[in-house]
Design an enzyme around this catalytic site. Structure first.
Site, PDB file in Angstrom:
ATOM      1  N   SER A 133      27.766 -41.388 -98.469  1.00 23.26           N
ATOM      2  CA  SER A 133      27.145 -40.291 -97.740  1.00 23.26           C
ATOM      3  C   SER A 133      25.651 -40.301 -98.045  1.00 23.26           C
ATOM      4  CB  SER A 133      27.808 -38.964 -98.124  1.00 23.26           C
ATOM      5  OG  SER A 133      27.223 -37.884 -97.447  1.00 23.26           O
ATOM      6  N   TYR A 147      21.344 -37.086 -88.194  1.00 22.08           N
ATOM      7  CA  TYR A 147      21.790 -37.813 -89.387  1.00 22.08           C
ATOM      8  C   TYR A 147      22.550 -36.881 -90.326  1.00 22.08           C
ATOM      9  CZ  TYR A 147      21.490 -40.806 -93.548  1.00 22.08           C
ATOM     10  OH  TYR A 147      21.784 -41.576 -94.659  1.00 22.08           O
ATOM     11  N   LYS A 151      26.565 -36.927 -91.645  1.00 18.31           N
ATOM     12  CA  LYS A 151      26.940 -37.003 -93.056  1.00 18.31           C
ATOM     13  C   LYS A 151      27.715 -35.766 -93.502  1.00 18.31           C
ATOM     14  CE  LYS A 151      25.160 -41.055 -94.039  1.00 18.31           C
ATOM     15  NZ  LYS A 151      26.026 -42.200 -94.406  1.00 18.31           N
TER      16      LYS A 151
END
Length: 279
Positions: A133, A147, A151
């Site tokens: 991660s 993004y 994650k």
């Protein structure tokens, strides 16, 4: 004990370091990437290495890569979901297509590969699933909305997956690295927004040069991270989460403190919402 590692995204950065660290420790490695020639160039040659083409957004590719791994080594002990891309930009400037592409790689890609590997591990009644991660999976900041979303989704899925597969001897670990000296911030690795709005122009003009100045100066050593991860995975109880890097530890600790403060900020409202007992 020698293990069989199946690693995605091995053509550069942390993926390459994971391959080299595993081979140096005497393990067998299935190194994968979208372009087979790039995988071979990055991983080199080793009798314990199998290079396989794998586009993680393709379930067909994932099934074929897992089959090749089992045919060569007979099992898969550790899966490292490492492959990822970096979509930068303010939310309004990231096109819907770009946002979906970010989720396809960073989230659904890991799901595709894990879905292909899990039947092997369940049959073995053992295995380890590792997903790389980021501190962005815990702490979301401006210019990283796509993004961070990918994650955060990865972290939630892994947290739920852990108790689901534990009865079959399968353990899970999420790795949350801070800033490491990889190619993440290089222009070739950063996908910029497809849209442009004047309101965001000045802030974008400040952020991009700052990232360029940071590139190559990050404190974290990816080779050290790779070796440390292997040490954790060889321990009797690999952690559910591993916060990697001094900057990551500081950031995650501060986020935990903020969450605690927010949870207790309005006790007279937050804890008084049950139905009143019927008299």
């Amino acid at each position: 004990m020698s293990k069989v590692y199946f690693i995605t995204g091995t053509t550069r950065g942390m993926g390459t370091e994971f391959v080299q660290a595993a081979l140096a420790s005497g393990h067998s490695v299935v190194a994968t990437g979208r372009r087979l020639e790039a995988v071979t160039a990055a991983a080199g040659t080793d009798p314990n290495l199998l290079a396989v083409q794998l586009d993680i957004t393709s379930p067909v590719d994932a099934e074929a890569a897992v089959q090749a791994a089992v045919e060569r080594f007979g099992r898969i002990d550790v899966l490292i979901n490492n492959a990822a891309s970096f979509q930068a930009g303010f939310f309004e400037e990231v096109s819907p297509e770009q946002f979906r592409a970010q989720m396809d790689v960073n989230f659904f890609g890991a799901l595709n590969v894990t879905r292909a590997v899990l039947p092997v591990m369940r049959e073995q009644r053992r295995g380890q699933i590792v997903s790389i991660s980021s501190t962005a999976g815990v702490i979301a900041g401006e210019f990283t909305s796509a993004y961070a979303a990918s994650k955060f989704a990865l972290e939630g899925w892994m947290e739920a997956l852990r108790p689901e597969v534990a009865p079959y001897g399968i353990r899970t670990t999420v790795v949350e690295p801070g800033f490491f000296r990889t190619q993440l911030l290089e222009k070739e690795s950063t996908i910029l927004p497809g849209l442009s709005l004047p309101d965001y122009a000045a802030r974008t003009a400040q952020i991009l040069p700052a990232w360029e100045a940071m590139n190559g100066q990050q404190a974290g050593d990816p080779a050290k991270l790779a070796r440390a991860l292997l040490t954790l995975l060889d321990s009797a109880t690999p952690p559910e989460r591993w916060v990697a890097g001094a900057d990551a530890v500081q950031g995650v600790t501060q986020k935990a403190d903020r969450l605690r403060q927010q949870a207790h900020a309005f006790p007279e409202l937050s804890t008084t919402l049950d139905h009143n007992p019927v008299s």
